[in-house]
Structures are given as structure tokens and as C-alpha cells.
Design a protein around this motif. Structure first.
Motif, PDB file in Angstrom:
ATOM      1  N   ALA A   1       0.816  -1.215   0.000  1.00  0.00           N
ATOM      2  CA  ALA A   1       0.000   0.000   0.000  1.00  0.00           C
ATOM      3  C   ALA A   1       0.849   1.264   0.000  1.00  0.00           C
ATOM      4  O   ALA A   1       0.403   2.326  -0.435  1.00  0.00           O
ATOM      5  N   SER A   2       2.089   1.158   0.478  1.00  0.00           N
ATOM      6  CA  SER A   2       2.951   2.343   0.528  1.00  0.00           C
ATOM      7  C   SER A   2       3.262   2.877  -0.869  1.00  0.00           C
ATOM      8  O   SER A   2       3.580   4.057  -1.036  1.00  0.00           O
ATOM      9  N   LEU A   3       3.163   2.031  -1.882  1.00  0.00           N
ATOM     10  CA  LEU A   3       3.473   2.461  -3.241  1.00  0.00           C
ATOM     11  C   LEU A   3       2.485   3.492  -3.774  1.00  0.00           C
ATOM     12  O   LEU A   3       2.801   4.241  -4.705  1.00  0.00           O
ATOM     13  N   THR A   4       1.288   3.511  -3.208  1.00  0.00           N
ATOM     14  CA  THR A   4       0.273   4.452  -3.687  1.00  0.00           C
ATOM     15  C   THR A   4       0.243   5.741  -2.866  1.00  0.00           C
ATOM     16  O   THR A   4      -0.547   6.636  -3.165  1.00  0.00           O
ATOM     17  N   MET A   5       1.091   5.837  -1.847  1.00  0.00           N
ATOM     18  CA  MET A   5       1.118   7.014  -0.995  1.00  0.00           C
ATOM     19  C   MET A   5       2.049   8.080  -1.580  1.00  0.00           C
ATOM     20  O   MET A   5       2.916   7.781  -2.383  1.00  0.00           O
ATOM     21  N   PRO A   6       1.867   9.366  -1.169  1.00  0.00           N
ATOM     22  CA  PRO A   6       2.707  10.448  -1.729  1.00  0.00           C
ATOM     23  C   PRO A   6       4.177  10.272  -1.377  1.00  0.00           C
ATOM     24  O   PRO A   6       4.530  10.075  -0.220  1.00  0.00           O
ATOM     25  N   GLN A   7       5.029  10.361  -2.391  1.00  0.00           N
ATOM     26  CA  GLN A   7       6.455  10.104  -2.223  1.00  0.00           C
ATOM     27  C   GLN A   7       7.295  11.251  -2.776  1.00  0.00           C
ATOM     28  O   GLN A   7       6.905  11.918  -3.735  1.00  0.00           O
ATOM     29  N   ILE A   8       8.447  11.456  -2.165  1.00  0.00           N
ATOM     30  CA  ILE A   8       9.464  12.363  -2.677  1.00  0.00           C
ATOM     31  C   ILE A   8      10.755  11.569  -2.806  1.00  0.00           C
ATOM     32  O   ILE A   8      11.178  10.914  -1.849  1.00  0.00           O
ATOM     33  N   ALA A   9      11.356  11.603  -3.965  1.00  0.00           N
ATOM     34  CA  ALA A   9      12.611  10.880  -4.180  1.00  0.00           C
ATOM     35  C   ALA A   9      13.794  11.748  -3.767  1.00  0.00           C
ATOM     36  O   ALA A   9      13.804  12.959  -4.017  1.00  0.00           O
ATOM     37  N   ILE A  10      14.759  11.137  -3.125  1.00  0.00           N
ATOM     38  CA  ILE A  10      16.031  11.791  -2.813  1.00  0.00           C
ATOM     39  C   ILE A  10      17.138  10.970  -3.454  1.00  0.00           C
ATOM     40  O   ILE A  10      17.265   9.767  -3.193  1.00  0.00           O
ATOM     41  N   VAL A  11      17.931  11.606  -4.311  1.00  0.00           N
ATOM     42  CA  VAL A  11      19.030  10.912  -4.982  1.00  0.00           C
ATOM     43  C   VAL A  11      20.274  11.793  -4.914  1.00  0.00           C
ATOM     44  O   VAL A  11      20.198  12.987  -4.645  1.00  0.00           O
TER      45      VAL A  11
ATOM     46  N   ILE B   1       6.505   9.799   1.931  1.00  0.00           N
ATOM     47  CA  ILE B   1       7.419   8.673   1.924  1.00  0.00           C
ATOM     48  C   ILE B   1       8.669   9.073   1.137  1.00  0.00           C
ATOM     49  O   ILE B   1       8.571   9.726   0.101  1.00  0.00           O
ATOM     50  N   THR B   2       9.840   8.696   1.643  1.00  0.00           N
ATOM     51  CA  THR B   2      11.097   8.965   0.948  1.00  0.00           C
ATOM     52  C   THR B   2      11.448   7.769   0.065  1.00  0.00           C
ATOM     53  O   THR B   2      11.537   6.639   0.549  1.00  0.00           O
ATOM     54  N   THR B   3      11.652   8.035  -1.216  1.00  0.00           N
ATOM     55  CA  THR B   3      11.967   6.982  -2.178  1.00  0.00           C
ATOM     56  C   THR B   3      13.370   7.191  -2.726  1.00  0.00           C
ATOM     57  O   THR B   3      13.753   8.318  -3.042  1.00  0.00           O
ATOM     58  N   SER B   4      14.146   6.100  -2.817  1.00  0.00           N
ATOM     59  CA  SER B   4      15.502   6.198  -3.354  1.00  0.00           C
ATOM     60  C   SER B   4      15.923   4.822  -3.866  1.00  0.00           C
ATOM     61  O   SER B   4      15.071   3.946  -4.055  1.00  0.00           O
ATOM     62  N   GLY B   5      17.247   4.651  -4.079  1.00  0.00           N
ATOM     63  CA  GLY B   5      17.708   3.444  -4.749  1.00  0.00           C
ATOM     64  C   GLY B   5      18.604   2.524  -3.959  1.00  0.00           C
ATOM     65  O   GLY B   5      19.208   1.613  -4.533  1.00  0.00           O
ATOM     66  N   LEU B   6      18.745   2.730  -2.643  1.00  0.00           N
ATOM     67  CA  LEU B   6      19.540   1.889  -1.747  1.00  0.00           C
ATOM     68  C   LEU B   6      21.026   1.874  -2.120  1.00  0.00           C
ATOM     69  O   LEU B   6      21.776   1.010  -1.681  1.00  0.00           O
ATOM     70  N   ALA B   7      21.483   2.819  -2.935  1.00  0.00           N
ATOM     71  CA  ALA B   7      22.910   2.883  -3.256  1.00  0.00           C
ATOM     72  C   ALA B   7      23.674   3.450  -2.071  1.00  0.00           C
ATOM     73  O   ALA B   7      23.094   3.979  -1.116  1.00  0.00           O
TER      74      ALA B   7
END
Length: 376
Positions: free
Chosen positions: A116-126, A152-158
């Protein structure tokens, strides 16, 4: 989507050279993967599929494609191994609506954690893998602020900025999503394995790559479109002029997302990419609140989009799944489907589909539009 359809989505996604455009062609023309996989090699070639692809498609249907069948079994076994493991397709109600909008949206998503978290508002930090201590602190602080405002904070686990962003969200008790460039049966890089293992409890790990696929250099730029596609906006904290973070920022621009960048010293090579973005139209920010204020008006749209699957699920529970109404609601997605497609998806007769659609339309559950019917 009926459960018997899923193996066919997975099989097609594993065939080399088949991408989202092929899936779009199939879903628009056939509606059902079962119908598509019943095509003859000659029919498949007329649709533009190569000889090797035709052989794999017909071989999977016949049960003679052992390698492809083993791969699909691995995907399904992974899904069955935990209630935290999910496989979504375009035909799934849980497929994130913002991601669905982008060109080249992956037809299959593997998710470990809170779907369900995938449908919540997200901001990506890269940002840079080789970031400064100051950059790492900025990423953590911004992620903590985003969490406090419900993003929600979205990124790439790098390594570097990505890891700091995930860490900041987790430390603050917020949620975070990591989009990976390999199958979810492993975690890369090894140095972030502990961090990655903690994410499903407060968010999700996401990948378009099937189980068993190992990370490769060309996969990392490809996954960046998903990071930006899931998000309302992308923040670049530190980036050199030749940086993968700029690929994510460019994807965001193409997708109509907001792009933000933190400036720094004109002598610092780690922020040259940020300065280039700002010159090309990215918004210069100094605080996380500036981003929150910019994106807050978009929350209403995201909230409305996220409600649709919930409303559909509630209505689906009103009808027995085996009833004509329940079968049609399970088959109907938010992209319009015509009567012929619904016949193929449900196995119902044309007369039964038409009469049931009329009843559902009177109930206010479906609506007729150009191209067929859709759920509302």
C-alpha cells in the motif's frame, strides 16, 4: 486479474527483448494473456515477434520451455514464501497509479513489504555515492522532515546519499521505498544489506526484475525511471556533472515531475550537477519545508488516485467472487475494456457480460466510456 493469468505475465516478462510496448499491444488487443498465449507462431510473427520469442511463447504454453517455466516457478515460489512478498501487474488494483502514467511503466513489479505504501505520496532523494559528510546529513535531515509531513522517501539503496535518505526516514519512524536494480531474492550493495533488510517493516523494496536476476551496470539507469515515476518530485542533494542522479532528474522532467536541487560552493565538484540542473530549470531549495510547500497542493490528486483501488475492493466484496458481478469486477481495471476483452477475461458469454454490465452501471459501479467500460 485472475490468478491463472499471472504465470503468463511473468513468462512474457522473462523473454528477452519483450518490453512494456509489447505488453501494451497485447493488453489492448487481447485483454487476456491466456488468449494471447493461445496464438500460433505464424500469428505471433505477424504481430512483430521474433522467431526465438515465438518459440518461447508457444513453448511455455505447451510446457516444453523448461528454463522459462523454472523461472516463472521461482517467481511464484518467492511470492508464496511470505505474506510480505507481492507481484503486481498493470492489471492489479495495487499497481501504483502515478507509475502507471509514465511512458515505459514496467508491466510487472515485485514488492517486498507494505504494498500500500506504493500508492502514498512520495518524494525521491538521490545523489552521489561518494558524498560528503555534509551531503549525507542533508539527505537524512530532509528525509526526516518529509516523514514528519506524511511523505514517503523513495531512493535506490545505493551507497552515499541514497542510503542516508533511507536512514533518515527510518530513524524518524517514517516510511521509505527502495527501488532495486536486481531480483528481490538478494540485496545490493552488500554494505547496505542490513539497511535494506529493515526497509520492508517501514515501507517496501521494489524491483521490476524477476527473481534470480543479478545486478548489472545497465540495470541501474533503467531503474531510475521507477524512482522518479513513483514520486511527486525528485530532490538531488549532491551530484557531479556525470552522475546517475542526473539521469533520474531527467527522467523526472520527462515524466512531468518536479525537480529540486540543493546548491553549494562553486568550487565543489560534488555539486556541479546540482548547479547544472538549477540552470536548466530545477528549483533551488535550501530547506525541506520549501519542497513540502511546493508539493502539498498535489496531495489531493494523489489521495484521490489512491482511493480508487480501495473503493473498487469494497465494491468487489459486495458480490461473491464467483458471481457474474464479482467476475466482471475482478476483470475490469481502470483502463477501459470492451465487451470482447471481458468475454476473454471472464469466460462469460456476450449476453451475460452485457446484462451484468448494465446492472453494474445502474449500481454506479462501472461507467461506459470511449473504448468500453471501466470501474469508477
Amino acid at each position: 486479474m485472475f490468478l491463472e493469468e499471472l504465470p503468463y505475465w511473468l513468462a512474457l516478462w522473462r523473454i528477452k527483448g519483450i518490453g512494456s510496448s509489447h505488453f501494451r499491444l497485447i493488453t489492448e488487443r487481447f485483454g487476456s494473456m491466456l488468449t494471447f498465449f493461445s496464438q500460433t507462431p505464424d500469428q505471433l510473427r505477424l504481430m512483430g515477434f521474433k522467431q526465438a520469442q515465438c518459440a518461447q511463447i508457444t513453448g511455455f504454453q505447451a510446457g516444453t520451455e523448461r528454463r522459462l517455466g523454472a523461472g516463472v516457478s521461482a517467481d511464484l515460489d518467492w511470492q508464496d514464501a511470505s505474506n510480505q512478498h507481492h507481484i503486481l501487474t498493470w492489471a492489479s488494483d495495487d499497481y501504483p497509479p502515478l507509475l502507471r502514467e509514465i511512458a515505459g511503466a514496467p508491466p510487472v513489479l515485485f514488492v517486498r513489504g507494505d504494498v500500500a505504501s506504493l500508492t502514498m505520496p512520495q518524494i525521491a532523494i538521490v545523489g552521489s555515492r561518494h558524498c560528503s559528510r555534509k551531503g549525507r546529513k542533508l539527505a537524512e535531515d530532509f528525509a526526516e522532515c518529509f516523514s514528519a509531513h506524511g511523505f514517503i522517501t523513495t531512493s535506490g539503496l545505493a551507497l552515499g546519499i541514497d542510503a542516508a535518505a533511507h536512514t533518515g526516514a527510518l530513524k524518524s519512524g517514517g516510511q521509505t521505498i527502495a527501488v532495486l536494480a536486481h531480483g528481490l531474492d538478494t540485496l545490493y550493495p552488500a554494505r547496505n544489506r542490513v539497511l535494506g533488510e529493515g526497509i520492508p517493516a517501514q515501507g517496501a523494496l521494489v524491483s521490476e526484475f524477476p527473481i534470480g536476476v543479478q545486478p548489472r551496470p545497465e540495470f541501474f539507469p533503467r531503474r531510475n525511471r521507477i524512482i522518479s515515476g513513483l514520486s511527486l518530485g525528485v530532490l538531488v542533494v549532491e551530484a557531479a556533472l556525470k552522475s546517475g542522479s542526473l539521469i533520474t532528474a531527467n527522467e523526472a522532467v520527462d515524466q512531468g515531475r518536479e525537480v529540486f536541487a540543493i546548491p553549494g560552493s562553486i568550487h565543489d565538484p560534488l555539486v556541479k550537477g546540482c548547479h547544472a540542473l538549477i540552470r536548466n530549470g530545477a528549483k533551488l531549495v535550501e530547506t525541506a519545508d520549501q519542497i513540502v510547500e511546493e508539493l502539498m497542493p498535489l496531495l489531493g490528486y494523489v489521495h484521490q488516485q489512491s482511493l480508487f483501488p480501495l473503493q473498487a475492493d469494497e465494491m468487489a466484496h459486495k458480490f461473491d467472487k464467483s458471481s457474474p458481478e464479482g467476475r466482471l469486477l475482478a476483470a475490469l481495471q481502470f483502463d477501459a475494456a470492451n465487451v470482447d476483452q471481458l468475454v476473454g477475461l471472464t469466460g462469460m458469454s456476450v449476453a451475460d457480460v452485457n446484462s451484468t454490465l448494465i446492472m453494474l452501471e445502474l449500481e454506479g459501479v462501472v461507467a461506459q466510456e470511449q473504448g468500453g467500460y471501466s470501474r469508477i
